[in-house]
Design an enzyme around this catalytic site. Sequence first.
Site, PDB file in Angstrom:
ATOM      1  N   ARG A  18      66.148  40.595  49.894  1.00  0.00           N
ATOM      2  CA  ARG A  18      65.138  40.285  48.872  1.00  0.00           C
ATOM      3  C   ARG A  18      65.697  39.303  47.841  1.00  0.00           C
ATOM      4  O   ARG A  18      65.025  38.341  47.464  1.00  0.00           O
ATOM      5  CB  ARG A  18      64.636  41.555  48.184  1.00  0.00           C
ATOM      6  N   ASN A  36      60.674  45.963  49.589  1.00  0.00           N
ATOM      7  CA  ASN A  36      61.044  46.805  50.735  1.00  0.00           C
ATOM      8  C   ASN A  36      59.883  47.734  51.049  1.00  0.00           C
ATOM      9  O   ASN A  36      59.198  48.213  50.142  1.00  0.00           O
ATOM     10  CB  ASN A  36      62.275  47.655  50.419  1.00  0.00           C
TER      11      ASN A  36
END
Length: 90
Positions: A18, A36
């Site tokens: 990320r 996520n």
Amino acid sequence: MRKVRITVEGRVQGVGFRYSTKMVADELGITGVVRNEMDGSVSMEACGEDNAMERFIQRVKESPSPAGKVSNVKVEDDPSIKERKKFIAN
């Protein structure tokens, strides 16, 4: 302006995926959000100019995180995605 919803599967959680995706988005001028998911995948909503978006999608497919490994990417255009001022890693 292209707006896409992207789902990425593989080794994409716990490897800086990320954060690395946010760095790529910032570099290319892409706005949106990455998060996520409970199933181990990573999902994102992204908005940007067509050429920048193509480069962004390609970099995501190659895994922006050196420790990550992408096995599957699903990209869907979605004009209803809300535009954001920056790219957020949730």
